[in-house]
Design a protein around this motif. Structure first.
Motif, PDB file in Angstrom:
ATOM      1  N   SER A   1       0.823  -1.200   0.000  1.00 13.50           N
ATOM      2  CA  SER A   1       0.000   0.000   0.000  1.00 13.50           C
ATOM      3  C   SER A   1       0.864   1.261   0.000  1.00 13.50           C
ATOM      4  N   ARG A   2       2.076   1.151   0.585  1.00 11.33           N
ATOM      5  CA  ARG A   2       3.003   2.287   0.605  1.00 11.33           C
ATOM      6  C   ARG A   2       4.363   1.825   0.089  1.00 11.33           C
ATOM      7  N   PRO A   3       4.591   1.935  -1.211  1.00  6.97           N
ATOM      8  CA  PRO A   3       5.870   1.485  -1.786  1.00  6.97           C
ATOM      9  C   PRO A   3       7.029   2.273  -1.197  1.00  6.97           C
ATOM     10  N   ASP A   4       8.175   1.618  -1.071  1.00  3.21           N
ATOM     11  CA  ASP A   4       9.332   2.235  -0.448  1.00  3.21           C
ATOM     12  C   ASP A   4      10.478   2.357  -1.447  1.00  3.21           C
ATOM     13  N   ALA A   5      11.028   3.562  -1.554  1.00  4.77           N
ATOM     14  CA  ALA A   5      12.207   3.798  -2.388  1.00  4.77           C
ATOM     15  C   ALA A   5      13.365   4.114  -1.450  1.00  4.77           C
ATOM     16  N   PRO A   6      14.286   3.175  -1.228  1.00  6.55           N
ATOM     17  CA  PRO A   6      15.375   3.391  -0.262  1.00  6.55           C
ATOM     18  C   PRO A   6      16.229   4.624  -0.547  1.00  6.55           C
ATOM     19  N   SER A   7      16.336   5.002  -1.820  1.00  3.04           N
ATOM     20  CA  SER A   7      17.179   6.155  -2.152  1.00  3.04           C
ATOM     21  C   SER A   7      16.639   7.450  -1.550  1.00  3.04           C
ATOM     22  N   VAL A   8      15.333   7.501  -1.285  1.00  2.00           N
ATOM     23  CA  VAL A   8      14.744   8.728  -0.735  1.00  2.00           C
ATOM     24  C   VAL A   8      15.382   9.082   0.604  1.00  2.00           C
ATOM     25  N   ALA A   9      15.560   8.089   1.462  1.00  2.00           N
ATOM     26  CA  ALA A   9      16.149   8.351   2.776  1.00  2.00           C
ATOM     27  C   ALA A   9      17.577   8.872   2.663  1.00  2.00           C
ATOM     28  N   ARG A  10      18.256   8.492   1.583  1.00  2.00           N
ATOM     29  CA  ARG A  10      19.648   8.923   1.400  1.00  2.00           C
ATOM     30  C   ARG A  10      19.763  10.317   0.814  1.00  2.00           C
ATOM     31  N   ASN A  11      18.817  10.710  -0.024  1.00  2.00           N
ATOM     32  CA  ASN A  11      19.011  11.981  -0.741  1.00  2.00           C
ATOM     33  C   ASN A  11      18.073  13.109  -0.309  1.00  2.00           C
ATOM     34  N   ARG A  12      17.096  12.812   0.548  1.00  2.00           N
ATOM     35  CA  ARG A  12      16.078  13.830   0.819  1.00  2.00           C
ATOM     36  C   ARG A  12      16.623  15.043   1.578  1.00  2.00           C
ATOM     37  N   GLU A  13      17.559  14.843   2.498  1.00  2.00           N
ATOM     38  CA  GLU A  13      18.069  16.000   3.247  1.00  2.00           C
ATOM     39  C   GLU A  13      18.925  16.923   2.386  1.00  2.00           C
ATOM     40  N   PRO A  14      19.860  16.396   1.570  1.00  2.00           N
ATOM     41  CA  PRO A  14      20.600  17.301   0.680  1.00  2.00           C
ATOM     42  C   PRO A  14      19.684  18.036  -0.306  1.00  2.00           C
ATOM     43  N   ILE A  15      18.664  17.354  -0.823  1.00  2.27           N
ATOM     44  CA  ILE A  15      17.733  18.037  -1.730  1.00  2.27           C
ATOM     45  C   ILE A  15      16.955  19.103  -0.975  1.00  2.27           C
ATOM     46  N   LEU A  16      16.525  18.791   0.233  1.00  2.00           N
ATOM     47  CA  LEU A  16      15.761  19.765   1.023  1.00  2.00           C
ATOM     48  C   LEU A  16      16.549  21.050   1.235  1.00  2.00           C
ATOM     49  N   GLU A  17      17.865  20.942   1.431  1.00  2.00           N
ATOM     50  CA  GLU A  17      18.686  22.149   1.580  1.00  2.00           C
ATOM     51  C   GLU A  17      18.557  23.053   0.358  1.00  2.00           C
ATOM     52  N   VAL A  18      18.548  22.442  -0.826  1.00  2.00           N
ATOM     53  CA  VAL A  18      18.405  23.218  -2.068  1.00  2.00           C
ATOM     54  C   VAL A  18      17.018  23.853  -2.137  1.00  2.00           C
ATOM     55  N   LEU A  19      15.982  23.077  -1.811  1.00  2.00           N
ATOM     56  CA  LEU A  19      14.618  23.588  -1.901  1.00  2.00           C
ATOM     57  C   LEU A  19      14.361  24.696  -0.881  1.00  2.00           C
ATOM     58  N   ARG A  20      14.919  24.560   0.319  1.00  2.00           N
ATOM     59  CA  ARG A  20      14.750  25.628   1.331  1.00  2.00           C
ATOM     60  C   ARG A  20      15.226  26.965   0.779  1.00  2.00           C
TER      61      ARG A  20
END
Length: 197
Positions: A4-23
């Motif tokens: 019901s909730r597919p998991d992409a392991p790469s998200v946990a690895r890249n989400r914080e560096p991407i968030l810095e850019v989006l902020r």
């Protein structure tokens, strides 16, 4: 995997560096269209961290149930119901002042990458920002041995896939009146490319 909730392991690895850019680059934006939302995990992480943004997921039809499951579990007030979107077909009406896309250009066929940029101006209101995350080649060369291996893996899964050339992608953006303002190095030999419109 939770079906019901597919998991992409790469998200946990890249989400914080991407968030810095989006902020930094989405600080003055109001409404984001995410092209190719995948599982929806990026969307809930970024929407939770950036509550001033209305976050609009989009994906192909078969992927929407997984995104809906993640959005429902997070129950954030600033995420919108996901849209069915094929980049080669009409996009939602304008009203977005930001577009985000992660790990999509190397999955699309090149003609779809071209359509991505051709259709962008119709969806965006000026001033706007575009942020694209993923691997790129420079001067026709791989930026790392791991990217060369990844490109071979992509092409084995479909001849239309492959890491795109930075210069070719920038030419598509230039043709639509977008101005590149940052090319930021990211972990695992990825980049965040940021344009203003």
């Amino acid at each position: 995997m939770n079906h019901s909730r597919p998991d992409a392991p790469s998200v946990a690895r890249n989400r914080e560096p991407i968030l810095e850019v989006l902020r930094e680059h989405f600080a003055a934006c109001r409404k984001v269209l995410e092209i190719g939302s995948g599982t929806g995990q990026h969307a809930i992480h970024f929407a939770a961290a950036l509550p001033h943004l209305a976050w609009q997921c989009s994906e192909r039809t078969e992927t929407l149930p997984g995104i809906e499951a993640w959005l429902a579990s997070a129950a954030l007030p600033n995420t919108l119901p996901p849209l069915q979107l094929d980049v080669s077909k009409p996009w939602p009406a304008s009203g977005y002042d930001a577009v985000f896309s992660s790990n999509t250009l190397h999955i699309m066929a090149w003609h779809e990458v071209e359509q991505f940029f051709v259709r962008l101006p119709d969806a965006l209101e000026r001033p706007a920002r575009l942020v694209i995350y993923g691997p790129f080649n420079y001067g026709g060369q791989y930026s790392s041995p791991s990217n060369a291996e990844f490109d071979q893996w992509l092409k084995a899964g479909g001849a239309h896939r492959g890491i795109r050339d930075f210069e070719a992608v920038c030419a598509l953006a230039d043709a639509q009146g977008l101005t590149l303002i940052e090319d930021r190095a990211m972990p695992a030999n990825n980049r965040c490319l940021v344009w203003t419109f």
